[in-house]
Write a protein that holds these residues in place. Structure first.
Motif, PDB file in Angstrom:
ATOM      1  N   GLN A 266       0.837  -1.191   0.000  1.00  0.00           N
ATOM      2  CA  GLN A 266       0.000   0.000   0.000  1.00  0.00           C
ATOM      3  C   GLN A 266       0.875   1.246   0.000  1.00  0.00           C
ATOM      4  O   GLN A 266       2.065   1.196   0.267  1.00  0.00           O
ATOM      5  CB  GLN A 266      -0.922  -0.019   1.220  1.00  0.00           C
ATOM      6  N   GLY A 267       0.272   2.377  -0.307  1.00  0.00           N
ATOM      7  CA  GLY A 267       1.012   3.623  -0.323  1.00  0.00           C
ATOM      8  C   GLY A 267       0.560   4.536  -1.439  1.00  0.00           C
ATOM      9  O   GLY A 267      -0.463   4.292  -2.110  1.00  0.00           O
ATOM     10  N   LEU A 268       1.317   5.581  -1.662  1.00  0.00           N
ATOM     11  CA  LEU A 268       0.937   6.593  -2.639  1.00  0.00           C
ATOM     12  C   LEU A 268       0.885   6.051  -4.064  1.00  0.00           C
ATOM     13  O   LEU A 268       0.055   6.489  -4.870  1.00  0.00           O
ATOM     14  CB  LEU A 268       1.912   7.770  -2.571  1.00  0.00           C
ATOM     15  N   LEU A 269       1.779   5.132  -4.400  1.00  0.00           N
ATOM     16  CA  LEU A 269       1.755   4.590  -5.764  1.00  0.00           C
ATOM     17  C   LEU A 269       0.459   3.828  -6.027  1.00  0.00           C
ATOM     18  O   LEU A 269      -0.089   3.874  -7.136  1.00  0.00           O
ATOM     19  CB  LEU A 269       2.965   3.691  -6.015  1.00  0.00           C
ATOM     20  N   LYS A 270      -0.030   3.133  -5.009  1.00  0.00           N
ATOM     21  CA  LYS A 270      -1.307   2.436  -5.166  1.00  0.00           C
ATOM     22  C   LYS A 270      -2.442   3.439  -5.306  1.00  0.00           C
ATOM     23  O   LYS A 270      -3.335   3.276  -6.157  1.00  0.00           O
ATOM     24  CB  LYS A 270      -1.550   1.511  -3.981  1.00  0.00           C
ATOM     25  N   ALA A 271      -2.417   4.484  -4.473  1.00  0.00           N
ATOM     26  CA  ALA A 271      -3.467   5.501  -4.551  1.00  0.00           C
ATOM     27  C   ALA A 271      -3.479   6.180  -5.915  1.00  0.00           C
ATOM     28  O   ALA A 271      -4.538   6.574  -6.415  1.00  0.00           O
ATOM     29  CB  ALA A 271      -3.271   6.539  -3.447  1.00  0.00           C
ATOM     30  N   ALA A 272      -2.280   6.309  -6.528  1.00  0.00           N
ATOM     31  CA  ALA A 272      -2.172   6.962  -7.833  1.00  0.00           C
ATOM     32  C   ALA A 272      -2.333   5.995  -8.989  1.00  0.00           C
ATOM     33  O   ALA A 272      -2.248   6.415 -10.156  1.00  0.00           O
ATOM     34  CB  ALA A 272      -0.816   7.660  -7.933  1.00  0.00           C
ATOM     35  N   ALA A 273      -2.555   4.711  -8.695  1.00  0.00           N
ATOM     36  CA  ALA A 273      -2.660   3.680  -9.741  1.00  0.00           C
ATOM     37  C   ALA A 273      -1.474   3.760 -10.692  1.00  0.00           C
ATOM     38  O   ALA A 273      -1.616   3.774 -11.923  1.00  0.00           O
ATOM     39  CB  ALA A 273      -3.973   3.827 -10.503  1.00  0.00           C
ATOM     40  N   ALA A 274      -0.268   3.805 -10.086  1.00  0.00           N
ATOM     41  CA  ALA A 274       0.958   3.956 -10.879  1.00  0.00           C
ATOM     42  C   ALA A 274       1.213   2.731 -11.744  1.00  0.00           C
ATOM     43  O   ALA A 274       0.788   1.610 -11.427  1.00  0.00           O
ATOM     44  CB  ALA A 274       2.150   4.190  -9.948  1.00  0.00           C
ATOM     45  N   ARG A 275       1.938   2.952 -12.849  1.00  0.00           N
ATOM     46  CA  ARG A 275       2.274   1.859 -13.757  1.00  0.00           C
ATOM     47  C   ARG A 275       3.278   0.913 -13.114  1.00  0.00           C
ATOM     48  O   ARG A 275       3.983   1.256 -12.157  1.00  0.00           O
ATOM     49  CB  ARG A 275       2.875   2.412 -15.059  1.00  0.00           C
ATOM     50  N   GLY A 276       3.398  -0.271 -13.678  1.00  0.00           N
ATOM     51  CA  GLY A 276       4.304  -1.281 -13.144  1.00  0.00           C
ATOM     52  C   GLY A 276       5.754  -0.852 -13.173  1.00  0.00           C
ATOM     53  O   GLY A 276       6.533  -1.202 -12.275  1.00  0.00           O
ATOM     54  N   ASP A 277       6.169  -0.074 -14.190  1.00  0.00           N
ATOM     55  CA  ASP A 277       7.574   0.321 -14.259  1.00  0.00           C
ATOM     56  C   ASP A 277       7.946   1.267 -13.126  1.00  0.00           C
ATOM     57  O   ASP A 277       9.111   1.318 -12.706  1.00  0.00           O
ATOM     58  CB  ASP A 277       7.893   0.954 -15.622  1.00  0.00           C
ATOM     59  N   LEU A 343      -3.307  14.609  -4.765  1.00  0.00           N
ATOM     60  CA  LEU A 343      -2.431  13.458  -4.952  1.00  0.00           C
ATOM     61  C   LEU A 343      -1.230  13.824  -5.821  1.00  0.00           C
ATOM     62  O   LEU A 343      -0.110  13.346  -5.591  1.00  0.00           O
ATOM     63  CB  LEU A 343      -3.223  12.317  -5.585  1.00  0.00           C
ATOM     64  N   LYS A 344      -1.455  14.689  -6.804  1.00  0.00           N
ATOM     65  CA  LYS A 344      -0.358  15.166  -7.648  1.00  0.00           C
ATOM     66  C   LYS A 344       0.695  15.879  -6.786  1.00  0.00           C
ATOM     67  O   LYS A 344       1.901  15.654  -6.922  1.00  0.00           O
ATOM     68  CB  LYS A 344      -0.911  16.130  -8.707  1.00  0.00           C
ATOM     69  N   THR A 345       0.226  16.741  -5.864  1.00  0.00           N
ATOM     70  CA  THR A 345       1.137  17.487  -4.989  1.00  0.00           C
ATOM     71  C   THR A 345       1.884  16.541  -4.054  1.00  0.00           C
ATOM     72  O   THR A 345       3.087  16.702  -3.802  1.00  0.00           O
ATOM     73  CB  THR A 345       0.347  18.522  -4.169  1.00  0.00           C
ATOM     74  N   GLU A 346       1.171  15.547  -3.535  1.00  0.00           N
ATOM     75  CA  GLU A 346       1.781  14.571  -2.621  1.00  0.00           C
ATOM     76  C   GLU A 346       2.914  13.827  -3.320  1.00  0.00           C
ATOM     77  O   GLU A 346       4.016  13.662  -2.775  1.00  0.00           O
ATOM     78  CB  GLU A 346       0.717  13.590  -2.138  1.00  0.00           C
ATOM     79  N   LEU A 347       2.675  13.379  -4.535  1.00  0.00           N
ATOM     80  CA  LEU A 347       3.707  12.653  -5.275  1.00  0.00           C
ATOM     81  C   LEU A 347       4.875  13.562  -5.643  1.00  0.00           C
ATOM     82  O   LEU A 347       6.043  13.152  -5.581  1.00  0.00           O
ATOM     83  CB  LEU A 347       3.111  12.036  -6.539  1.00  0.00           C
ATOM     84  N   SER A 348       4.586  14.798  -6.012  1.00  0.00           N
ATOM     85  CA  SER A 348       5.662  15.739  -6.349  1.00  0.00           C
ATOM     86  C   SER A 348       6.568  15.985  -5.147  1.00  0.00           C
ATOM     87  O   SER A 348       7.786  16.113  -5.287  1.00  0.00           O
ATOM     88  CB  SER A 348       5.072  17.061  -6.844  1.00  0.00           C
TER      89      SER A 348
END
Length: 646
Positions: A266-277, A343-348
């Motif tokens: 779990q984490g921000l990548l999951k919340a952002a539905a990030a790609r596998g790479d 979420l964009k700001t969190e990832l940045s």
């Protein structure tokens, strides 16, 4: 009215202060501070215990800030002094001074709740949090957020895990500013507006020097100010060095990467539905971090000297900086594709943290910062490893960031000078402050009447190891019985303190005395409370009890100093500084090691007499004050009082 009218025997302070005592030293200090502020000069003031130095700088500071619309910062090292200023001194002065002024406490961003991050965390709680207890704590924060006045972690009525608070705090690089939908309600922005409008800002040294470090990068934590008072200024070199170097911690990196993907996926990548790479980039960075710190640990076990100083670049091969930089770029690209601004700001923000960590790791391993010493800190179990650097001399940086930038800086403490001549030369040299006014004000207390120094005869040399510790144990037992307890016993290391504690505990407690010990499971504030309440108790303490502790009255009548407080010579920063002095043809012991120990002994001695009614004794168990030629420097630097050889 001028400062002498306000603080003198016929002034408003005298008329309103219960148990007022005339203090000519306080008036002289206030006049010197006022003159320095008027002339735009820096000032060094050693003000002995009992002078009342806080009033002596607060009164001229407030008068000038009011008359000239100037902003001033008062920086302290200890929370106790900050509490005294805010809870006692400033409220009193606000009622009597012929000037209106406002006071605000400056706190770092991480102390404040971010309402936007809180709402985003609640919305994504199933993707972000690993444990149900974390979600429960988040629910508590949400309820508290509806009622809190200042939104600071200090006002929480419950405890919570730091990992949860870090998800909702107002962290650096994660702020939308005026574009935030909660901008009008933001606790941090409200605090910043108060700072901008305040006459007087109260801060601690850590925040003050963090601000100076950020100013090199074009950022800041504090608004521009014309005057800075550094109280407890004997700590300035140490705090400045801590905040003007590199620090990369294994725990800090683990936390950054864990906010992206935790152990449960779990984490921000999951919340952002990030790609596998992006997940693959994260895994490469996590693996590289584990390898780096494992390699550093292996280096520390096999190749490093005892003190873990890093003397040359490239002690290990690393790919971490490159992997973190790649991960930062991937996170930024992921953020660009998102529609949700929060979420964009969190990832940045995470991308920025990864990029900064990459720079710091590379700078440490390449030793990119000149004139710094590099070393590794780690816990005994090796679970936490820190990569550290600090400037060997802070003076040049302070010239650039402080002495040349701030109109007037006042440095004050009860312990700034060395020797019978009360010279500031050591402090000036270490801080790079050649051009400043000076003032030395002795204590108004009657030390010849109020205090004695006992020097037991036939003590072995401290270098004799267990023989010295056994002799200390015997003398400590005799010493504390002489004064019916009521004693601080100050040590220079936990190891020696624990050894002596084990040797004396049975006899002391068998006689009915309560023996308290730092590090024994009780927090420092509770230790002091227990010591004050049990009037015949005895407290064993190390570093933090040598200074910033105020126990007036009968509870403390005896301070036992077990050993002269010299630094451990092979600590990396101490070693590098002594090497630099020797390389320049100087005498590192006389120019650096001895003055540092003298100032610290003065701090320890200062725990004893805290009011004009106090009496007591300091027992000094280290025979080197008598057997070594340099010993007289210690005794000459202490207040004049009777010395008894027993």
């Amino acid at each position: 009215m001028d400062v002498s009218d306000i603080l003198g025997p016929d002034g408003p302070v005298a008329s309103r202060l219960p148990h007022y005592e005339e203090r000519p030293q306080q008036v002289r200090m206030a006049e010197s501070v006022a003159a320095a502020l008027e002339a735009g000069r820096h000032l060094l003031v050693e003000a002995g215990t009992g002078v009342g130095k806080s009033f002596a700088y607060l009164v001229p500071l407030i008068l000038r800030a009011s008359d000239h619309a100037e902003k001033s910062v008062i920086s302290t090292h200890t929370l106790a002094l900050q509490d005294q200023l805010l809870g006692k001194d400033l409220p009193f002065l606000s009622g009597i001074l012929p000037a209106e002024f406002s006071v605000v406490v400056a706190k770092g961003r991480a102390n404040y709740l971010c309402l936007r991050r809180l709402r985003a965390a609640v919305a994504d709680e199933n993707a972000l949090f690993e444990y149900k207890t974390d979600v429960d704590e988040l629910t508590k924060i949400s309820k508290w957020a509806d009622d809190t006045v200042d939104g600071t972690i200090q006002s929480l009525s419950f405890t919570l895990r730091s990992e949860v608070w870090s998800r909702v705090s107002a962290e650096v690089g994660n702020c939308l500013g005026p574009h935030c939908p909660y901008h009008g309600k933001c606790h941090f922005q409200t605090a910043r507006r108060r700072l901008a409008n305040a006459n007087v800002i109260i801060a601690n040294h850590a925040l003050t020097f963090s601000d100076l470090g950020l100013r090199r990068e074009g950022a800041s934590l504090l608004p521009e100010y014309a005057t800075l008072v550094l109280d407890e200024a004997h700590e300035v070199e140490s705090v400045a060095a801590d905040h003007l170097g590199i620090r990369v911690t294994s725990g800090g990196l683990r936390h950054i990467l864990g906010t992206l993907v935790n152990r449960s996926g779990q984490g921000l990548l999951k919340a952002a539905a990030a790609r596998g790479d992006v997940y693959e980039a994260h895994e490469r960075a996590r693996s590289a971090a584990e390898r780096l710190f494992a390699q550093v640990g292996y280096w520390a076990d096999t190749d490093a000297p005892k003190n873990l100083r890093v003397r040359q670049p490239g002690i290990v091969d690393e790919t971490l900086s490159d992997e973190l930089a790649r991960l930062a770029r991937d996170i930024d690209r992921t953020a660009e594709d998102l529609d949700r601004l929060d979420l964009k700001t969190e990832l940045s923000a995470r991308a920025g943290q990864c990029a900064m960590a990459a720079q710091s790791v590379r700078a440490f391993l390449e030793q990119a910062l000149e004139d710094q010493v590099y070393w590794v800190d780690r816990t005994q179990d090796g679970r936490r490893i820190d990569l550290r650097s600090a400037p060997i001399r802070v003076g040049e940086m302070l010239n650039e960031l402080l002495w040349d930038e701030v109109r007037s800086v006042v440095l004050t403490s009860a312990t700034l000078t060395i020797g019978r001549e009360s010279s500031f030369s050591y402090l000036r040299g270490r801080l790079g402050l050649p051009d400043a006014d000076e003032q030395v004000l002795g204590s108004p207390f009657d030390f010849p009447r109020q205090a004695k120094i006992y020097l037991p005869e036939k003590m072995p040399d401290p270098r004799s190891g267990e023989g010295f510790e056994e002799a200390v144990a015997a003398e400590v037992t005799r010493a504390v019985f002489r004064t019916d307890g009521r004693a601080f016993v100050l040590f220079t290391s936990y190891k020696m303190m624990d050894r002596v504690y084990d040797l004396v505990r049975e006899e002391i407690e068998g006689r009915g005395y309560r023996l308290l010990r730092q590090g024994g499971g009780m927090p420092r504030t509770r230790l002091l409370k227990a010591f004050r309440e049990d009037i015949t108790s005895i407290l064993f303490g190390t570093n933090s009890f040598w200074q910033g502790v105020d126990v007036p009255g009968d509870a403390l009548s005896h301070v036992v100093i077990t050993k002269l407080p010299f630094d451990v010579p092979d600590r990396p920063l101490i070693q590098a500084r002594t090497e630099e002095i020797e390389k320049g043809g100087g005498n590192a012991f006389m120019e650096y090691s001895l003055p540092r120990a003298v100032l610290r002994l003065k701090q320890g001695f200062g725990r004893l007499i805290r009011s004009s009614e106090d009496t007591g004794a300091v027992t000094l168990l280290d025979p080197r004050v008598v057997t070594k030629r340099y010993g007289r420097m210690f005794l000459e630097s202490l207040p004049e009082c009777e010395i008894i050889r027993d």
